[in-house]
Design a protein around this motif. Structure first.
Motif, PDB file in Angstrom:
ATOM      1  N   LYS A 102      61.664 121.529  13.154  1.00 21.82           N
ATOM      2  CA  LYS A 102      62.385 121.779  14.394  1.00 21.82           C
ATOM      3  C   LYS A 102      63.422 122.870  14.164  1.00 21.82           C
ATOM      4  O   LYS A 102      64.296 122.740  13.320  1.00 21.82           O
ATOM      5  CB  LYS A 102      63.084 120.495  14.871  1.00 21.82           C
ATOM      6  CG  LYS A 102      62.132 119.377  15.268  1.00 21.82           C
ATOM      7  CD  LYS A 102      62.913 118.138  15.681  1.00 21.82           C
ATOM      8  CE  LYS A 102      61.982 116.990  16.040  1.00 21.82           C
ATOM      9  NZ  LYS A 102      62.748 115.755  16.389  1.00 21.82           N
ATOM     10  N   LYS A 117      56.277 123.983  10.505  1.00 24.02           N
ATOM     11  CA  LYS A 117      56.272 122.725  11.261  1.00 24.02           C
ATOM     12  C   LYS A 117      57.586 121.958  11.146  1.00 24.02           C
ATOM     13  O   LYS A 117      57.617 120.781  10.822  1.00 24.02           O
ATOM     14  CB  LYS A 117      55.106 121.827  10.805  1.00 24.02           C
ATOM     15  CG  LYS A 117      53.744 122.501  10.808  1.00 24.02           C
ATOM     16  CD  LYS A 117      53.336 122.905  12.202  1.00 24.02           C
ATOM     17  CE  LYS A 117      51.906 123.453  12.252  1.00 24.02           C
ATOM     18  NZ  LYS A 117      51.719 124.717  11.528  1.00 24.02           N
ATOM     19  N   SER A 158      57.682 127.460  13.418  1.00 23.54           N
ATOM     20  CA  SER A 158      56.310 127.295  13.896  1.00 23.54           C
ATOM     21  C   SER A 158      55.332 127.183  12.740  1.00 23.54           C
ATOM     22  O   SER A 158      54.443 126.330  12.744  1.00 23.54           O
ATOM     23  CB  SER A 158      55.936 128.477  14.795  1.00 23.54           C
ATOM     24  OG  SER A 158      54.577 128.392  15.189  1.00 23.54           O
TER      25      SER A 158
END
Length: 247
Positions: free
Chosen positions: A38, A36, A33
């Motif tokens: 996955k 940024k 998070s």
């Protein structure tokens, strides 16, 4: 590129953002998070965490510019490093939050202030000038590559421009010392190769003049704006014939 470069501030902001993340979530999701990437991509996760490790290295290098007891600034950085070394990405983020206690975060915030005072790259004026100067070096390097200078002289100037660029880039980490050493080496090389440069000067005065002016500006940066360009003064008598040829 930002106007300023304060790696401890960058780290502090990242960790403060992560402290707001749900403590029950996994550490992997917390990093994903904040950075940024996955969480489902192992490749992205490795690259993201590698950037954090590199950021810690920049923080430690910058802290060396702070006078006095450096351990005050290195201690919180080492605690963050310890957190990374002992982190299980599949466990709840709460396990990692425990490393980021009040003392550690306060130490980082104090480091932000100290770096702004003593780290060359964190000074807005210096940082902006370095950025602009590097762009000018890139432009001039392109001119030399496309010039009609003999290959020997062209390669000489290109090598010096690349060395100058590297020295300016390293100011953010190593301060001015490497720039001063680079300028000394360039001036010595120009003096030794002055005969070849003089022979190549006719018709190429403009581009050679740009190079000499570039060195003068770099020398100003290394010597400080209030000093009288010590390096250029020292070398001017040695390079006088070359300087006169392009004036």
């Amino acid at each position: 590129m930002d106007e300023t470069e304060n790696p401890i501030e960058e780290l502090c902001n990242l960790l403060e953002e992560m402290l707001q993340h749900n403590a029950a979530d996994t550490s992997l999701n917390a990093w994903a998070s904040a950075l940024k990437f996955k969480a489902s991509s192992t490749n992205e996760a490795i690259k993201g965490l590698a950037k954090v490790i590199a950021l810690l290295g920049r923080c430690e290098a910058a802290a060396q510019h702070i006078p006095g007891d450096k351990d005050l600034f290195l201690k919180p950085l080492r605690r963050v490093q310890f957190m990374l070394d002992n982190q299980n990405l599949n466990k709840p983020w709460q396990h990692s939050i425990n490393y980021l206690d009040g003392e550690t975060m306060t130490g980082l915030r104090y480091g932000v202030y100290a770096i702004n005072q003593f780290y060359p790259g964190a000074q807005p004026e210096t940082s902006s000038r370095i950025r602009d100067y590097i762009q000018k070096i890139d432009d001039l390097l392109e001119e030399f590559i496309n010039s009609d200078l003999p290959d020997e002289v062209k390669n000489l100037f290109a090598k010096h421009l690349q060395a100058l660029r590297a020295a300016l880039t390293s100011i953010r980490i190593n301060g001015m010392e490497n720039l001063e050493e680079t300028l000394d080496a360039i001036y010595g090389s120009l003096y030794r190769r002055s005969e070849a440069i003089l022979e190549a000067s006719p018709g190429n005065e403009g581009i050679i003049r740009k190079f000499m002016e570039m060195l003068g500006h770099a020398n100003e940066l290394a010597s400080g704006w209030e000093n009288a360009s010590a390096l250029l003064t020292y070398s001017s008598t040695l390079l006088l014939p070359l300087i006169k040829s392009v004036v």
